[in-house]
Scaffold this active site. Structure first.
Site, short mmCIF file in Angstrom:
data_model
loop_
_atom_site.label_atom_id
_atom_site.label_comp_id
_atom_site.label_asym_id
_atom_site.label_seq_id
_atom_site.Cartn_x
_atom_site.Cartn_y
_atom_site.Cartn_z
CG HIS A 158 -1.99 -1.07 1.13
ND1 HIS A 158 -3.27 -0.84 0.68
CD2 HIS A 158 -1.94 -2.40 1.44
CE1 HIS A 158 -3.96 -1.96 0.71
NE2 HIS A 158 -3.18 -2.92 1.17
CG ASP A 365 0.66 9.24 0.13
OD1 ASP A 365 0.71 8.11 0.65
OD2 ASP A 365 -0.08 10.15 0.55
#
Length: 459
Positions: A158, A365
């Protein structure tokens, strides 16, 4: 089709109300409920006895079995607080200056993965398909294979996967790569991340390309692909619609015609919040006519408060917010609101809908679902503007956002000014293009695409 077994660091125990759950938890629960399955992981509790002696906590809810175990304080410290969050997290977010490597922590990280694998293995059925999640469990498949597990095991990361030259700074990076190839399928957020993983292996050992996306290395055959994670736009829209609570409505009315900027993320050095504060200050300095006509609200609830780097950034933000407000604020206008607290997800979506600009500028991110949630929460007739970092995974899809380099405060300041002056026609056009992307690449599509590939491998 065999049973689905989901493995994650923390387990979401039965909750009959999905309203409080995040999009990922809901997506995984939907997958488990469709075909029945098992969700396995740590229950978040610290045990006073060793993990080997601690019995599993097993609960049944409809056709889902939840199996959770606790960790000892020492295991938690080494595996979670130290190696996961002071080695892998900063390194994978390109912050090598914050890596605190200890050999004992690496060994503890391996030990907990082996412990969890030993507890899961007796619960597995021959035709199960296992789906493992995130950076806490990079060696999990290898640990499960030590028990002669033959099930196909998929993994989804993730967070970003770093470029090879960044990864190579970790003392145990070669072993990490070798262990990861025990997975049948490795999924990443972006094509860039997937290529970085393959390049890192090719740099260290002979890598054979069997066919596109299928490789052999370290004696293992594994598939690699990118699966950009999405949201459920319809559920976000439903949460966002409707009136605000009276107190929030009064605050909104008090703004009048002023533009409201919002940023919301957990307090983390990867999110670029100090750099964002300075960019906002640059905007106020370059455009004095905008003072009093704009307000920036930063929501950043504390996370991992026991880690020194997080304590430092909280102090830094409190100091910077006070300095900016002292320099530019007036008796009737506060330019920056910094809120170090958690907001209910349902309320947050309503706030997003009534906010003119989202300022989402992480330094790095994996995806950033807040950017997608902000767009889904907007009124399509009069939407807000998304300012997004080029280094968020979502930037690969949301190309009609105002994309910025978060390290360039002048570029971010210019984007804020452009957002405050953008016409409604342009806002509607940009929003519609990005919503087409979100409506296609949903959380359901992400889940089904990954699992379809994993089940195909299992054949």
């Amino acid at each position: 089709m065999g049973r689905l077994v989901v493995v994650s660091n923390r387990i979401a125990l039965p909750d009959h109300s999905k309203n409080g759950a995040g999009g990922l938890a809901v997506g995984l629960l939907d997958a488990l409920q469709e075909q029945g399955g098992l969700w396995f992981g740590w229950n978040g509790e610290i045990s006073k006895i060793t993990g080997e002696e601690e019995p599993l906590q097993i609960e049944q809810d409809k056709n889902i079995t939840y199996a959770a175990c606790s960790l000892t304080q020492n295991d938690y410290d080494l595996y979670y607080s130290q190696f996961s969050n002071t080695v892998i997290w900063p390194a994978f977010h390109y912050r090598l200056d914050l890596v605190e490597y200890q050999r004992e922590a690496w060994e503890g990280y391996l030990h907990v993965n082996q412990l969890l694998a030993a507890k899961l293995f007796p619960l597995l059925k021959q035709d199960d398909v296992v789906w493992v999640h995130d950076y806490h469990l990079l060696p999990f498949a290898a640990a499960l294979r030590e028990h002669d597990s033959q099930q196909p095991i998929g993994f989804f990361l993730h967070i970003p996967f770093p470029a090879p030259e960044v990864l190579m700074a970790l003392p145990d990076y070669q072993e990490i790569l070798r262990l990861m190839t025990a997975y049948s399928l490795l999924g990443f957020q972006t094509e860039r991340d997937a290529k970085a993983f393959v390049s890192a292996i090719a740099h260290e050992t002979e890598l054979v390309t069997v066919e596109q996306g299928v490789y052999q290395a370290y004696g293992n055959t594994f598939h690699v692909h990118d699966y950009p994670i999405g949201i459920d736009p319809d559920s976000i829209r439903k949460l966002a619609e409707g009136p605000l609570p009276p107190k929030m409505q009064a605050i909104r009315q008090g703004l009048g015609d002023a533009k409201n900027i919002i940023a919301c993320e957990r307090l983390d050095y990867s999110k670029g919040i100090p750099e964002r504060f300075l960019a906002y200050e640059s905007f106020l300095e370059k455009h004095p006519e905008q003072r009093g006509n704009v307000r920036y609200t930063q929501i950043a609830p504390t996370s991992r408060g026991e880690v020194q780097a997080y304590q430092a950034i909280r102090h830094q933000l409190e100091t910077e917010a006070g300095r900016i407000n002292g320099k530019y604020g007036t008796m009737s206008w506060t330019p920056l609101y910094y809120l170090n607290q958690h907001f209910d997800r349902r309320l947050l979506m309503k706030i997003f809908r009534l906010t003119d600009i989202a300022l989402i500028t992480p330094l790095r991110d994996g995806m950033n679902l807040v950017a997608k949630e902000y767009l889904a929460a907007q009124d399509p007739v009069n939407p807000g503007v998304l300012i997004l970092s080029k280094f968020a995974g979502a930037a690969c899809e949301l190309t009609d956002a105002l994309l910025v380099n978060p390290y360039d405060r002048d570029e971010v300041a210019n984007a804020i000014y452009k957002a405050t002056t953008m016409t409604q026609e342009e806002r509607v056009r940009r929003h519609a293009v990005m919503m087409n992307v979100l409506s296609y690449q949903t959380i359901t599509r992400w889940r089904e695409t990954f699992l379809d590939d994993l089940y195909e491998i299992s054949k």
